[in-house]
Enzyme design. Structure first.
Site, PDB file in Angstrom:
ATOM      1  N   GLN A 137     -26.323  12.059  -1.423  1.00  0.00           N
ATOM      2  CA  GLN A 137     -27.755  12.024  -1.093  1.00  0.00           C
ATOM      3  C   GLN A 137     -28.469  13.269  -1.636  1.00  0.00           C
ATOM      4  O   GLN A 137     -29.547  13.161  -2.222  1.00  0.00           O
ATOM      5  CB  GLN A 137     -27.922  11.912   0.427  1.00  0.00           C
ATOM      6  CG  GLN A 137     -29.337  11.585   0.871  1.00  0.00           C
ATOM      7  CD  GLN A 137     -29.754  10.166   0.489  1.00  0.00           C
ATOM      8  OE1 GLN A 137     -28.918   9.318   0.214  1.00  0.00           O
ATOM      9  NE2 GLN A 137     -31.047   9.928   0.442  1.00  0.00           N
ATOM     10  N   GLY A 150       3.322  14.178  11.313  1.00  0.00           N
ATOM     11  CA  GLY A 150       3.312  15.237  10.298  1.00  0.00           C
ATOM     12  C   GLY A 150       2.417  14.864   9.133  1.00  0.00           C
ATOM     13  O   GLY A 150       1.663  15.687   8.621  1.00  0.00           O
ATOM     14  N   PHE A 202       0.835  -1.225   0.000  1.00  0.00           N
ATOM     15  CA  PHE A 202       0.000   0.000   0.000  1.00  0.00           C
ATOM     16  C   PHE A 202       0.864   1.267   0.000  1.00  0.00           C
ATOM     17  O   PHE A 202       0.591   2.212   0.749  1.00  0.00           O
ATOM     18  CB  PHE A 202      -0.939   0.038   1.221  1.00  0.00           C
ATOM     19  CG  PHE A 202      -1.823  -1.169   1.385  1.00  0.00           C
ATOM     20  CD1 PHE A 202      -2.241  -1.919   0.288  1.00  0.00           C
ATOM     21  CD2 PHE A 202      -2.262  -1.563   2.652  1.00  0.00           C
ATOM     22  CE1 PHE A 202      -3.072  -3.019   0.452  1.00  0.00           C
ATOM     23  CE2 PHE A 202      -3.093  -2.660   2.816  1.00  0.00           C
ATOM     24  CZ  PHE A 202      -3.502  -3.400   1.718  1.00  0.00           C
ATOM     25  N   GLU A 217      -9.405   4.694  14.313  1.00  0.00           N
ATOM     26  CA  GLU A 217      -9.254   4.019  15.610  1.00  0.00           C
ATOM     27  C   GLU A 217      -7.869   4.330  16.198  1.00  0.00           C
ATOM     28  O   GLU A 217      -7.742   4.586  17.404  1.00  0.00           O
ATOM     29  CB  GLU A 217      -9.446   2.497  15.451  1.00  0.00           C
ATOM     30  CG  GLU A 217     -10.869   2.070  15.111  1.00  0.00           C
ATOM     31  CD  GLU A 217     -11.330   2.455  13.699  1.00  0.00           C
ATOM     32  OE1 GLU A 217     -10.477   2.612  12.797  1.00  0.00           O
ATOM     33  OE2 GLU A 217     -12.543   2.631  13.501  1.00  0.00           O
ATOM     34  N   GLU A 235      -2.373   6.323   6.961  1.00  0.00           N
ATOM     35  CA  GLU A 235      -1.580   7.083   7.938  1.00  0.00           C
ATOM     36  C   GLU A 235      -2.235   7.021   9.328  1.00  0.00           C
ATOM     37  O   GLU A 235      -2.280   8.008  10.061  1.00  0.00           O
ATOM     38  CB  GLU A 235      -1.330   8.508   7.436  1.00  0.00           C
ATOM     39  CG  GLU A 235      -0.547   8.438   6.124  1.00  0.00           C
ATOM     40  CD  GLU A 235       0.080   9.734   5.682  1.00  0.00           C
ATOM     41  OE1 GLU A 235       0.461  10.536   6.542  1.00  0.00           O
ATOM     42  OE2 GLU A 235       0.216   9.923   4.468  1.00  0.00           O
ATOM     43  N   GLY A 236      -2.697   5.828   9.656  1.00  0.00           N
ATOM     44  CA  GLY A 236      -3.368   5.603  10.936  1.00  0.00           C
ATOM     45  C   GLY A 236      -4.871   5.681  10.766  1.00  0.00           C
ATOM     46  O   GLY A 236      -5.401   6.723  10.357  1.00  0.00           O
TER      47      GLY A 236
END
Lengths: 260, 379
Positions: free
Chosen positions: B336, B241, B156, B367, B363-364
């Site tokens: 919508q 960052g 990834f 959660e 990048e996280g």
């Protein structure tokens, strides 16, 4: 080679609103931009700088906030910026504006003057040509291409609604440029970073070669009688028909409106 | 803290907006449809100095700040999230760790070419079995005397197929766990290094997301980045960052979807009125506008702290969490509001909704952001 580019700050809108009492443009709430044809002119000058190493000076006459377009010009690559600002210039029509600009330019060292064809707020297309007259210089308006020849003259192409002309100009001259011919470059990030640490020279009326009574409102023979926004036209009709049918259709429409 | 733009930042905003509108927006649908990396845009950005905004001038950058960098990511992502993340990964994940941890020689060697855009940067941490649990690195780096030998793979990796320089994490001492991870600067042409399969993705389809493969890859000794065994810290700080960049990307996507929705709801007529005249539309748009602005303040706050060398780990996590969730909510509602048209590729909100999802993941994940925020709160 020293090139002077005349630029103007204008409201960024095609829907001009006019103060019904004063007859002047309402500028509040409308963002200001560098006039598109002037930006095209600056692009021509910067291309000449890229090709021949020209030195490019931008000059504008306007209120102190016109500083913004000079910073933009510096960030695009201009070498020097001059803001012609003084209460004595206020209320100038095209004649007094071109006179003040010419008065400033007279004090400078230059080989070529470039201006935009016209400003989107006034659409007069007069300032460039009038400036050439004040300075006694040849002029080419509606410029779409300009190249330096081997013998240091300019081959200039001008384009209007009827024709395209190629002209050769020798010596100093004034060109007025079409934005459509010169897609202006973006400001570079490093240019932006430096724009506000560089100097914008402030010139007042006493710094330039002019007679005071020819400046501003006093020097402006144009009196605005009335300004009003144009009434919107009704939307046009589109018919996809053969040539014969088109003739019949037009004739019937003209009859319908009692024009013929 | 002052959130008004300086005159320089105002000028920059004027430029980047017009660049995004005229150069990036017209390509966005095509880049998505064809899963095409917009190299022509990267070249244009390079020419203007956009590939090196926060890099100091002495290393060939523009000498700008993080505020300007995030403005660029936001404005690009507003019209094309693919272009936004190309700049974000290049700047936050490759140039920043070199600026922050590199030796003078490394900075001199890599930053000028990255900042000028001649080279594109990428970052490799994630592995098939080390996602959120990034400490489970299996890529190994063995000291072979005058060079390192890397073996393993990364997945990834944003920009991978077009990148020239990669910041890669690898285990130099497995017995030490996270303290055995080190960071390396790997160049495209190093022997034993290759790019693996390209992912077919839901969104940001123009960004070339690929696998990195190291088969006895030879990395010069001097390409260790920072101190040996400090790779995990470097990676975590880099991601702090990076999260500001992704938060800006999310913010841009949300703003872009809002722009489209405002335009559409004013034009679209049902029951004889524009749908913008309905209170349901107005109340929902008011809530979304408030969230977008709140996200913008969180993002700018994190960037401001980074610019002023203040701790910003929690701020970056909060900015990313909130901006990503706002992007997802805004784009879902944008579809919508557009009704059936919103579900088609005739309108850009469909693409924006697909693009928004990744901001809650890479990048996280959201959660992880909550773990970071709670960790700071409860320590």
């Amino acid at each position: 080679m020293n090139i002077i580019v005349c630029i103007k700050q204008v409201p960024d809108t095609t829907e001009i609103k006019i103060d019904p009492v004063k007859g002047t443009l309402i500028r509040e709430g409308v963002p200001s931009i560098m006039n598109p044809d002037d930006k095209g002119g600056l692009e021509l000058a910067l291309r000449m700088k890229d090709m021949y190493g020209a030195n490019v000076t931008v000059i504008t006459m306007g209120p102190p906030q016109a500083d913004l377009i000079l910073r933009e010009a510096l960030a695009m690559g201009a070498d020097r910026a001059i803001l012609l600002t003084d209460r004595k210039f206020a209320g100038a029509d095209t004649l007094a504006t071109s006179y003040a600009l010419a008065g400033a330019i007279k004090t400078m060292d230059y080989d070529l003057i470039i201006a935009g064809r016209q400003a989107i707020d006034g659409d007069t297309a007069q300032v460039g040509p009038e400036m050439a007259e004040h300075l006694g210089l040849p002029q080419v308006s509606y410029v779409v291409d300009a190249q330096l020849t081997d013998h240091h003259s300019l081959m200039v192409k001008k384009e209007d609604e009827e024709c395209v002309q190629t002209l050769e100009v020798e010596g100093k001259c004034v060109l007025t440029v079409l934005a459509s011919a010169y897609q202006a470059r973006y400001m570079s990030v490093s240019g932006i970073m430096e724009a506000y640490s560089r100097e914008v020279e402030i010139w007042t009326a006493d710094k330039i070669e002019v007679e005071e009574e020819k400046l501003g409102l006093k020097g402006s023979p144009t009196k605005v009688f009335r300004s009003y926004p144009k009434a919107l036209k009704t939307p046009g009709e589109l018919h996809e028909v053969s040539e014969e049918e088109a003739v019949e259709l037009i004739v019937s429409k003209l009859k319908e409106k009692h024009i013929i | 803290m002052d959130f008004s733009y300086s005159k320089t930042e105002e000028l920059f905003l004027q430029m980047i907006r017009s660049f995004a509108e005229n150069e990036v927006k017209p390509l966005a649908a095509e880049v998505d449809e064809q899963e095409r990396f917009p190299m022509e845009t990267v070249k244009k950005m390079a020419k203007l100095g956009l590939m090196g905004i926060p890099v100091p001038k002495e290393y060939g950058g523009a000498g700008g700040n993080n505020q300007m960098y995030i403005m660029a990511v936001e404005e690009l992502s507003r019209v094309c999230a693919t272009t936004g993340v190309i700049l974000s990964a290049h700047t936050s994940l490759c140039m920043a760790p070199i600026m922050e941890n590199g030796t003078e020689e490394q900075k001199q060697k890599y930053l000028p070419k990255l900042a000028s855009g001649e080279w594109i940067g990428a970052f490799g941490l994630t592995e098939p079995n080390a996602g959120t649990d990034a400490a489970m690195q299996q890529t190994m780096a063995v000291d072979a005397g005058d060079h390192w030998i890397l073996n393993g793979s990364k997945i990834f990796i944003t920009n991978a197929a077009y990148a020239d320089v990669f910041i890669v994490m690898a285990m130099t001492d497995k017995s030490k766990g996270v303290k055995g991870i080190s960071a390396f600067i790997v160049e495209k042409g190093f022997p034993g290094f290759s790019i693996g399969k390209k992912e077919a993705k839901m969104g940001i389809r123009g960004s070339a997301t690929c696998e990195l493969i190291f088969e006895n890859c030879i990395v010069p000794k001097e390409n260790l980045l920072g101190v040996m065994g400090k790779g995990f810290n470097i990676a975590m700080k880099t991601l702090d960052g990076g999260r500001i960049g992704i938060a800006s990307q999310a913010l841009g996507i949300a703003q872009g979807a809002m722009d489209e929705t405002v335009k559409y709801t004013k034009e679209r007529k049902q029951f004889g009125h524009s749908i913008a005249s309905f209170q349901n539309t107005q109340f929902q748009l008011a809530d979304l506008e408030t969230k977008i602005n709140a996200a913008r303040f969180l993002v700018r706050n994190a960037a401001w702290k980074k610019d002023n060398q203040l701790p910003y780990t929690k701020d970056a996590a909060m900015a990313k969490l909130f901006a990503a969730e706002t992007a997802m909510e805004m784009t879902t509602k944008a579809v919508q509001f557009h009704g059936g048209y919103g579900y088609t590729r005739e309108y850009p909100v469909e693409r924006m909704m697909r693009d928004a999802k990744i901001t809650e993941i890479y990048e996280g994940t959201s959660e992880v952001q909550r773990m970071v925020i709670a960790g700071h709160l409860l320590k």
